[in-house]
Design an enzyme around this catalytic site. Sequence first.
Site, mmCIF file in Angstrom:
data_model
loop_
_atom_site.group_PDB
_atom_site.id
_atom_site.type_symbol
_atom_site.label_atom_id
_atom_site.label_comp_id
_atom_site.label_asym_id
_atom_site.label_seq_id
_atom_site.Cartn_x
_atom_site.Cartn_y
_atom_site.Cartn_z
ATOM 1 N N TYR A 1 -3.974 19.683 -34.124
ATOM 2 C CA TYR A 1 -5.424 18.914 -34.954
ATOM 3 C C TYR A 1 -5.550 20.076 -35.110
ATOM 4 C CZ TYR A 1 -10.793 18.054 -34.580
ATOM 5 O OH TYR A 1 -11.563 18.107 -34.868
ATOM 6 N N GLU B 1 -18.222 13.024 -31.541
ATOM 7 C CA GLU B 1 -19.320 14.583 -30.877
ATOM 8 C C GLU B 1 -20.233 13.781 -30.279
ATOM 9 O OE1 GLU B 1 -18.904 17.490 -31.370
ATOM 10 O OE2 GLU B 1 -17.761 17.652 -33.091
ATOM 11 N N TRP C 1 -13.879 18.939 -25.797
ATOM 12 C CA TRP C 1 -13.509 18.337 -26.862
ATOM 13 C C TRP C 1 -12.130 17.644 -26.508
ATOM 14 C CZ3 TRP C 1 -14.617 15.311 -31.006
ATOM 15 C CH2 TRP C 1 -13.088 14.193 -32.034
#
Length: 202
Positions: A21, A43, A51
């Site tokens: 990522y 989000e 996350w």
Amino acid sequence: MLPDDKKRCAWASSAPDFPEYHDNEWGFPVDDDQRLFEKLCLETFQSGLSWRTILTKRENFRLAFQQFDFHKVALFGEKEIAELLNNQGIVRNKRKILAVINNAKRALEMVEKEGSLAAFIWRYEPNENTLPPPETQTTCAESIALSKELKKRGWQFVGPTTMYAFMQSMGLINDHAEDCFLREEIDKARKGFVRPQRNKVG
């Protein structure tokens, strides 16, 4: 540090899914409305969570929310809400699910008024000369302003800290560490990036 010996942001080695990522997505500028909407939604779901939790479930989220096509998500009703609340592959938080559906409707309104999500969002790109060193803050004047305007337009779960994280990931800010091997590459990508302009609407 990972086996390839490249220096990365410290967080990139803190979870198995993070290096890919970090290396291929985080910080590269994005002007695609669907990708921008997806990140705003993810989000939203991350609020109060890590996350890593969201990233490991991202493909499940994409399947559940029609690849985050906001034209389709805006049409979700009681049937789809019930299915989402029973979907063990995502975060089953009703407030967040309803917020995503609401935000899809607000996204349609924004496209009609502004021409695209990208044209609106990139107006809030910070002046990089005014930003402090990387990884030293969680908000900025522009993330606060973006949050305020989105809330004014009826968006939900779009606080200043959330908007700053969104800006970091979508390339409005280069927040890679000074010694991260990608910082220079992100700088080049941002310099070559054509900022989206408002399309003629109506």
